[in-house]
Design a protein around this motif. Structure first.
Motif, mmCIF file in Angstrom:
data_model
loop_
_atom_site.group_PDB
_atom_site.id
_atom_site.type_symbol
_atom_site.label_atom_id
_atom_site.label_comp_id
_atom_site.label_asym_id
_atom_site.label_seq_id
_atom_site.Cartn_x
_atom_site.Cartn_y
_atom_site.Cartn_z
ATOM 1 N N GLY A 69 11.640 0.268 -7.461
ATOM 2 C CA GLY A 69 10.500 0.807 -8.202
ATOM 3 C C GLY A 69 9.269 -0.076 -8.020
ATOM 4 O O GLY A 69 8.161 0.420 -7.813
ATOM 5 N N THR A 70 9.492 -1.382 -8.060
ATOM 6 C CA THR A 70 8.386 -2.326 -7.843
ATOM 7 C C THR A 70 7.826 -2.176 -6.437
ATOM 8 O O THR A 70 6.600 -2.177 -6.242
ATOM 9 C CB THR A 70 8.867 -3.773 -8.081
ATOM 10 N N GLN A 71 8.705 -1.987 -5.449
ATOM 11 C CA GLN A 71 8.230 -1.799 -4.066
ATOM 12 C C GLN A 71 7.368 -0.539 -3.946
ATOM 13 O O GLN A 71 6.323 -0.557 -3.277
ATOM 14 C CB GLN A 71 9.415 -1.706 -3.096
ATOM 15 N N LEU A 72 7.804 0.548 -4.586
ATOM 16 C CA LEU A 72 7.017 1.781 -4.558
ATOM 17 C C LEU A 72 5.660 1.574 -5.246
ATOM 18 O O LEU A 72 4.626 2.008 -4.741
ATOM 19 C CB LEU A 72 7.767 2.926 -5.242
ATOM 20 N N MET A 73 5.674 0.906 -6.385
ATOM 21 C CA MET A 73 4.428 0.656 -7.118
ATOM 22 C C MET A 73 3.473 -0.206 -6.293
ATOM 23 O O MET A 73 2.274 0.067 -6.228
ATOM 24 C CB MET A 73 4.721 -0.025 -8.457
ATOM 25 N N GLU A 74 4.009 -1.248 -5.661
ATOM 26 C CA GLU A 74 3.161 -2.125 -4.858
ATOM 27 C C GLU A 74 2.568 -1.383 -3.655
ATOM 28 O O GLU A 74 1.403 -1.588 -3.307
ATOM 29 C CB GLU A 74 3.940 -3.365 -4.420
ATOM 30 N N LEU A 131 6.922 8.321 -11.147
ATOM 31 C CA LEU A 131 7.705 7.276 -10.485
ATOM 32 C C LEU A 131 9.140 7.525 -10.888
ATOM 33 O O LEU A 131 9.435 7.675 -12.073
ATOM 34 C CB LEU A 131 7.276 5.874 -10.921
ATOM 35 N N TYR A 132 10.027 7.598 -9.907
ATOM 36 C CA TYR A 132 11.437 7.839 -10.212
ATOM 37 C C TYR A 132 12.321 7.138 -9.197
ATOM 38 O O TYR A 132 12.051 7.178 -8.000
ATOM 39 C CB TYR A 132 11.759 9.342 -10.202
#
Length: 172
Positions: free
Chosen positions: A121-126, A109-110
């Motif tokens: 980053g939270t949007q990518l994780m979700e 994650l970057y």
């Protein structure tokens, strides 16, 4: 700024390869603060995984790395103003354990420094967590370096809990 999260495409290879190189440098800088981690940080900086060429990255995007245990793999990018500003990579594996059938794992994650702290980053994780759910994954794991306090805080907010320790040793 509006952020679009989408599946990585071969045209993103150059941007993702640059991010991979930056990850190695930032990890090195972060870990040099702790003298006990200096040797490991130098190894990461010299690791070819942190110095991928755009050509290698393009092939990885086009062809998933599957083996007898790896079931599926995907990369997403975060795009702001038509510029790739972040990425996440993960895979699903069959588990050897009888209790858990499918295990998800985050690999990378970057988010570019100037775009951090804005929720990208939270949007990518979700997005990735939804992808895991669509593949009936029961558990998801990730690794994070101890000095990366902001990532640990974000992962904790998303519900991740400490489940063990990853230990490292430098071999001759």
């Amino acid at each position: 700024m509006k952020c679009v999260i989408r599946r990585a495409q071969p045209k993103d290879a150059k941007d993702i390869a640059k991010m991979e190189a930056t990850i190695g440098k930032e990890l090195h800088d972060m870990q040099v603060m702790d003298p006990k981690l200096k040797d490991f940080a130098q190894l990461c900086l010299n690791d070819p995984n942190f110095n991928e060429t755009p050509e290698i990255r393009k092939k990885l995007i086009q062809k998933s790395k599957k083996d007898e245990f790896r079931v599926d793999e995907i990369s997403y990018v975060a795009v702001v103003n038509n510029k790739v500003i972040g990425m996440v990579e993960a895979s699903v594996r069959k588990s050897k354990a009888s209790v858990v059938k499918r295990m998800g794992g985050f690999h990378t994650l970057y988010i570019h420094k100037q775009f951090r702290g804005r929720g990208y980053g939270t949007q990518l994780m979700e997005k990735m967590m939804n992808w895991f759910r669509s593949r009936e994954v029961e558990y998801v794991g990730l690794g994070v370096d101890v000095p990366n306090k902001s990532a640990i805080k974000m992962y904790s907010k998303l519900g991740f809990k400490l489940g063990g320790y990853q230990m490292k040793i430098k071999l001759q």
